[in-house]
Write an enzyme that holds these catalytic residues in place. Sequence first.
Site, short mmCIF file in Angstrom:
data_model
loop_
_atom_site.label_atom_id
_atom_site.label_comp_id
_atom_site.label_asym_id
_atom_site.label_seq_id
_atom_site.Cartn_x
_atom_site.Cartn_y
_atom_site.Cartn_z
N GLU A 1 7.67 -15.11 -10.64
CA GLU A 1 7.09 -13.80 -10.35
C GLU A 1 6.55 -13.09 -11.57
O GLU A 1 5.47 -12.52 -11.52
CB GLU A 1 8.17 -12.88 -9.76
CG GLU A 1 8.41 -13.01 -8.31
CD GLU A 1 9.47 -12.02 -7.88
OE1 GLU A 1 9.13 -11.14 -7.09
OE2 GLU A 1 10.62 -12.12 -8.32
N ASN A 9 -1.78 2.38 5.71
CA ASN A 9 -0.92 1.29 5.23
C ASN A 9 -0.53 0.49 6.46
O ASN A 9 0.09 1.02 7.36
CB ASN A 9 0.32 1.88 4.55
CG ASN A 9 1.37 0.84 4.25
OD1 ASN A 9 1.05 -0.32 4.02
ND2 ASN A 9 2.64 1.25 4.23
N GLY A 10 -0.92 -0.79 6.50
CA GLY A 10 -0.59 -1.61 7.67
C GLY A 10 -1.74 -2.54 7.99
O GLY A 10 -2.64 -2.73 7.17
N TRP A 58 -2.76 -2.79 -1.61
CA TRP A 58 -2.46 -4.21 -1.74
C TRP A 58 -3.31 -4.87 -0.67
O TRP A 58 -3.04 -4.72 0.52
CB TRP A 58 -0.97 -4.47 -1.51
CG TRP A 58 -0.56 -5.88 -1.74
CD1 TRP A 58 -0.22 -6.44 -2.94
CD2 TRP A 58 -0.40 -6.91 -0.76
NE1 TRP A 58 0.12 -7.77 -2.77
CE2 TRP A 58 0.01 -8.09 -1.44
CE3 TRP A 58 -0.58 -6.97 0.61
CZ2 TRP A 58 0.26 -9.29 -0.79
CZ3 TRP A 58 -0.34 -8.17 1.27
CH2 TRP A 58 0.08 -9.31 0.57
N GLU A 75 17.23 -17.99 -7.34
CA GLU A 75 16.76 -16.65 -7.72
C GLU A 75 16.15 -16.68 -9.13
O GLU A 75 15.15 -16.01 -9.41
CB GLU A 75 17.92 -15.65 -7.62
CG GLU A 75 17.68 -14.27 -8.18
CD GLU A 75 16.56 -13.48 -7.51
OE1 GLU A 75 15.98 -13.96 -6.51
OE2 GLU A 75 16.25 -12.39 -8.01
N ARG A 90 3.88 -0.26 -4.82
CA ARG A 90 3.62 -0.73 -3.46
C ARG A 90 2.32 -1.52 -3.35
O ARG A 90 2.05 -2.15 -2.33
CB ARG A 90 3.56 0.46 -2.49
CG ARG A 90 4.83 1.26 -2.41
CD ARG A 90 4.69 2.38 -1.42
NE ARG A 90 4.56 1.87 -0.08
CZ ARG A 90 5.56 1.56 0.72
NH1 ARG A 90 6.79 1.71 0.30
NH2 ARG A 90 5.35 1.10 1.93
N CYS A 146 0.85 -1.19 0.00
CA CYS A 146 0.00 0.00 0.00
C CYS A 146 0.89 1.25 0.00
O CYS A 146 1.88 1.31 0.70
CB CYS A 146 -0.96 0.11 1.18
SG CYS A 146 -2.11 -1.25 1.31
C1 F6R Z 1 11.49 -10.71 -5.49
C2 F6R Z 1 11.36 -9.70 -4.49
C3 F6R Z 1 10.98 -10.11 -3.11
C4 F6R Z 1 11.81 -9.30 -2.09
C5 F6R Z 1 11.34 -9.61 -0.67
C6 F6R Z 1 12.18 -8.87 0.35
O1 F6R Z 1 11.81 -10.18 -6.73
O2 F6R Z 1 11.54 -8.54 -4.75
O3 F6R Z 1 11.15 -11.47 -2.93
O4 F6R Z 1 13.15 -9.63 -2.27
O5 F6R Z 1 9.99 -9.24 -0.52
O6 F6R Z 1 12.13 -7.50 0.15
P1 F6R Z 1 13.22 -6.54 0.77
O7 F6R Z 1 14.51 -6.84 0.11
O8 F6R Z 1 12.72 -5.17 0.49
O9 F6R Z 1 13.27 -6.85 2.23
#
Ligand code: F6R
Length: 616
Positions: free
Chosen positions: A496, A100-101, A74, A489, A27, A2
């Site tokens: 994704e 947001n939350g 979201w 990855e 977001r 969000c």
């Molecule tokens: C995949 C992706 C997510 C983030 C995960 C952690 O492409 O972006 O899997 O890696 O949500 O997010 P951060 O790095 O912001 O803690």
Amino acid sequence: MCGIIGYIGKHIAKDILLEGLRRMEYRGYDSTGIATWEESRFSLIRSAGPLDALEEKVSREKLFGTAGIGHTRWATHGGVTERNAHPHRSSDGKIILVHNGVVENFAAIREFLCARGYTSSSETDSEVLANLIAYHYAKESHRVQCSRFLESVRRALFHVRGTYGLVVLCADFPTEMVGARSSSPLILGIGKDEYFLASDVAGFVSRTRDVIFLNDNELVHVHGDDFSIISLNREQIKAVRQAVDWDLSTVELNGYKHFMLKEIFDQPNALNNAMRGRFSADGSTAHFGGLQMSPRELRKIDRVIFCGCGTAWCACLEAEYLIERFARIPVEVEYASEFRYRNAPMDRNSLVLVVSQSGETLDTLAAMREAQRKGFRVLAITNGIGSSIAREADGGIYQHAGPEIGVASTKAFTSQLCLAAMLALYLGRLRDLSFEDGVAIAEALRQLPQQVLEVLKLNDHIRRIASRYQHCHDMLFLGRQSMFPIALEGALKLKEVSYIHAEGYASAEMKHGPIALITEECPAFFLACDGITLEKTFSNMHEIRARGAPIIAVVTDDCQIPAALVDDIIAIPRAHPSVQPILAAIPVQLFAYHMGTLRGHNVDKPRNLAKSVTVE
Ligand code: F6R
């Protein structure tokens, strides 16, 4: 998760809110909405679906108000409907807000308010916040006018369990705005005769770079031409104003079709930024300004525990290979969400390192707090300047990769790998890594941006390969040793953005089960750049070949791979083992990108995902 925005100033709010939402759409993009103050009432416009639908609706209205709030959602509580979209208004019409939350005790609050005549028209937890503030606002009627609005928000938040970034407007004070945060980001932007509150600087960076990052349990009150910040306990807070050094081009497409592609191509730059100023004068080691630990303290560490989620977790796994190999320190890698509740026994000399692009991922933040509660020192590798993780960590390393807008992480991942290699170099040189070996790693890192440029030249080749596999339903990504995290990855990236089912495995594990999946319909994507295990990898390829599956292989350009063994080859430059995984990561990113776009998906906003996951 969000995006929220609030504006008070002298310009027409709706345009500023829509632009801000466009920049924060990463977001969340289930539904959107804005509310502006129009002479004597709030005008509320909401829409299920992406921002375009809201823009279309807004264009049909005459909105001239100079104060307003906006939201891009979201969904957590309640389906993706217009009714559940924010902003939410209290049933007495006094209070309107974006949130947001997650309000964990929303059912109890709703029951309490329902008994007092406040009704709900949505299924969201956020609407109860609007009613709760309205309830306290009504109770505060004895107060002097100027503090009544702020005080009602403050009192309401005392009863909330959960997380929030909030922006609130009140019908009786249309030139004021109150914001508050607890575990969800909120930033105050201070412009010329205008103020902004947003979940991300991107929401207002086109208008001001003068910001204050709010801390947890702080409220900001923008009133007239001024603002004040207080704590939930009503103490005045003296906030630090900062200038963010982003320029607008970093949050715009600049001719690229998607942010994901732009960010893949931005990797040489992001890697240079990660390394800038961080090598020793003799070129044999790295150093970091923000670790807050002396070499003597670091030498005492006998275990490192890495925590992260998703792609950041894959970076943690690569860090394990690098740090164990070059620094000879035992490393463990944990999913932040598991670590938090697992109560893992840890000994005194363990160091916890969390990795997070956004610096706001709630699972990672919670894991960090849990480790700190037990008295462990926690360092963070993050791209989120001023983020919750950056502020609460005991020290850390900023990635300086610039904003990552595409929901699928790309440049942040390779920048994390680069910092993991530099950390391995630094910790190694504090122990047994020789001067000569240190120089070799530092030199390899310096060459890296140029080699990444070489790999990026394979873009068209990789698109052609992707076009041959775009209709497949399953895919395996396989790699050994330092190529294993890249295989994981690769599978994550493909899932994704293309919605193709994919699994990543250590190549040799394939024959212990997943080989049952192998048919002509299930291609295998090999990351075959680990020199030591190359022959074994060839054997794994034979095993797949014998069962008729097509093979794509990323190899180094000096690799003598039997032509009959593979269908498609992607040859990348040979590099030092400390940086080879970074080069191997780029073809999997490009492959996923092309698979996603060829299949007609919006790779910047994949189904069901959001960039910053601030719920558990
Ligand atoms: C995949 C992706 C997510 C983030 C995960 C952690 O492409 O972006 O899997 O890696 O949500 O997010 P951060 O790095 O912001 O803690």
